[in-house]
Design an enzyme around this catalytic site. Structure first.
Site, PDB file in Angstrom:
ATOM      1  N   SER A 167      52.330 -16.150  13.017  1.00 53.80           N
ATOM      2  CA  SER A 167      51.053 -15.514  13.324  1.00 53.80           C
ATOM      3  C   SER A 167      50.715 -15.545  14.811  1.00 53.80           C
ATOM      4  O   SER A 167      49.908 -14.747  15.283  1.00 53.80           O
ATOM      5  CB  SER A 167      49.919 -16.173  12.534  1.00 53.80           C
ATOM      6  N   ASP A 404      39.383 -23.086  14.655  1.00 52.81           N
ATOM      7  CA  ASP A 404      40.751 -22.647  14.912  1.00 52.81           C
ATOM      8  C   ASP A 404      41.061 -22.811  16.393  1.00 52.81           C
ATOM      9  O   ASP A 404      40.594 -22.043  17.232  1.00 52.81           O
ATOM     10  CB  ASP A 404      40.898 -21.181  14.489  1.00 52.81           C
ATOM     11  N   HIS A 407      45.162 -20.204  17.287  1.00 49.89           N
ATOM     12  CA  HIS A 407      45.284 -18.802  17.650  1.00 49.89           C
ATOM     13  C   HIS A 407      44.412 -18.502  18.870  1.00 49.89           C
ATOM     14  O   HIS A 407      43.717 -19.386  19.376  1.00 49.89           O
ATOM     15  CB  HIS A 407      44.912 -17.926  16.455  1.00 49.89           C
TER      16      HIS A 407
END
Length: 428
Positions: A167, A404, A407
């Site tokens: 990802s 998060d 990312h």
């Protein structure tokens, strides 16, 4: 800060013994955390985030002298950035500093990009400070080539570029598509298609394709489904790569990555255990073998992206660990900063494996983006993203627990990774 426990990997025994370990199933355990691992979940059940977060007003003070220097620098860049300079060949783009630049940054609007993923669109999901969008990477002693979407599309005319990995590689794909699609105002001239593990962007006028292919462990595994892969145990088939390779076999440019999935795992007490990095090497070995046997060195350019660091331990930069990277609004300014949790040695292992292809005339170019990304503790979505699972009362009371810090918000840090890629493609 206490260092993370060394991850372990369970190797399942093979009917023909340990000599076939590379051709056996390699099983390993993994801690699944929505805070750290928010991999491909775009089609899972979605619920909006049900918590409001207060923010301290951000005060950005830039001296008048700095503004003047910035304007002069900008003028110089405008004049020289489109022209390759022999001196740049000798310049190490990976060493430098982040410069606050609200003149030329960002390169696009995340609110206007039609292809941005909701877990990366931080300003859309409540992040009020947008300072993270205005930092420009300035290498020591040279300038990055200014990104020009039209020139890139001309370079990609009748070609296919594909990102292969996890990802974070998809994060870079989204960044590049947003950088490119703004130059194609007519929606009839561009297309975005999901097809299982493959996501494809097409610029019709140039017959140029920019794809992402989900293959987080490089070789075949029980995590090959881009949605259904959050299981406690992961298994790789160390001797199988052809299913994935069929998806990139015809590409003109390939950008591989594989890092974070080999790092975030828990020890397993049962069975034969080896270090997780050994699994990484097994996958690299198989990939290298495939490239050596199948790549047309006169046609295909190959890149391997450096590791993208996480910022889960705030004590690395003098913060409080329980906050992770929540509410960080500026980079780390310490020159040469390297977080304790960032394993630079894994990229050295990748280089050593790819180096074995040189005698065949196959050169794998490394996008060395680790150190510059390590500085950017401010660049992550934290809680400012669409949530894909219902939040517990405990999470809502302690938002740092599901922030998060893996990312990257867009526009943001991955745009620089793509400036590196652009520079390589245009003149290196």
């Amino acid at each position: 800060m206490k260092p993370e426990a060394t991850p372990k990997m369970t190797v399942l025994s093979s009917p023909i013994g340990l000599k076939s370990i590379i051709k056996s199933l390699v099983a390993f355990s993994i801690i699944v955390s929505s805070a750290t691992f928010l991999f491909y979940q775009g089609q899972e059940g979605e619920v909006p985030m049900a918590i409001e977060h207060g923010h301290q007003e951000m005060q950005v003070q830039v001296a008048a002298e700095h503004h003047e220097q910035l304007r002069v620098k900008e003028a110089q860049v405008q004049l020289t950035a489109e022209l390759p300079d022999a001196s740049k060949e000798e310049c190490n783009w990976s060493t430098g500093q982040w410069v606050y630049d609200n003149v030329s940054q960002p390169l696009y609007s995340g609110l206007k990009c039609a292809f941005i993923f909701p877990e990366l669109s931080c300003d859309k999901y409540g992040r009020k400070d947008v300072m993270y969008q205005h930092w420009r990477w300035q290498p020591h002693g040279c300038d990055l080539l200014r990104f020009n979407a039209t020139r890139l599309l001309e370079k990609l005319r009748n070609k296919r570029l594909v990102f292969v990995g996890d990802s974070l590689n998809r994060n870079q794909w989204v960044s590049l598509v947003c950088m490119v699609e703004a130059s194609i105002p007519d929606n009839r001239l561009k297309m975005h298609v999901f097809n299982g593990s493959l996501i494809s962007f097409k610029a019709f006028e140039y017959n140029a394709t920019i794809d992402f292919y989900w293959s987080p462990l490089l070789v075949e595994s029980n995590s090959d489904d881009p949605i259904i892969h959050r299981v406690e145990y992961r298994i790789i088939r160390a001797d199988r790569i052809d299913k994935h390779a069929n998806a990139w076999r015809d590409a003109d440019i390939i950008i591989f990555n594989s890092y974070v999935w080999w790092r975030k795992h828990k020890p397993e007490d049962e069975g034969h255990v080896v270090e997780m990095v050994d699994g990484f090497e097994i996958a690299l070995k198989k990939l290298t073998e495939w490239l050596g046997e199948n790549i047309d060195k006169n046609r295909t350019r190959i890149f391997f992206a450096g590791s993208s660091p996480t910022h889960n331990w705030a004590s690395n930069w003098g913060g409080v660990d329980r906050n992770k990277c929540l509410n960080e609004t500026e980079p780390v300014y310490k020159v040469g900063y390297k977080a304790a949790g960032t394993d630079y040695s894994m990229m050295e292992k990748a280089k050593s494996y790819f180096g074995t292809l040189e005698h065949k005339g196959i050169h794998v170019e490394i996008l060395n983006i680790t150190e510059l990304s390590d500085y950017r503790k401010d660049g992550h979505p934290t809680v400012f993203r669409k949530q894909f699972a219902s939040l517990t009362k405990e999470q809502m009371a302690n938002p740092a627990s599901y922030a998060d810090c893996t990312h990257w918000c867009l526009p943001g840090v991955p745009d620089v990774w793509n400036e590196f890629l652009y520079g390589y493609l245009m003149y290196k």
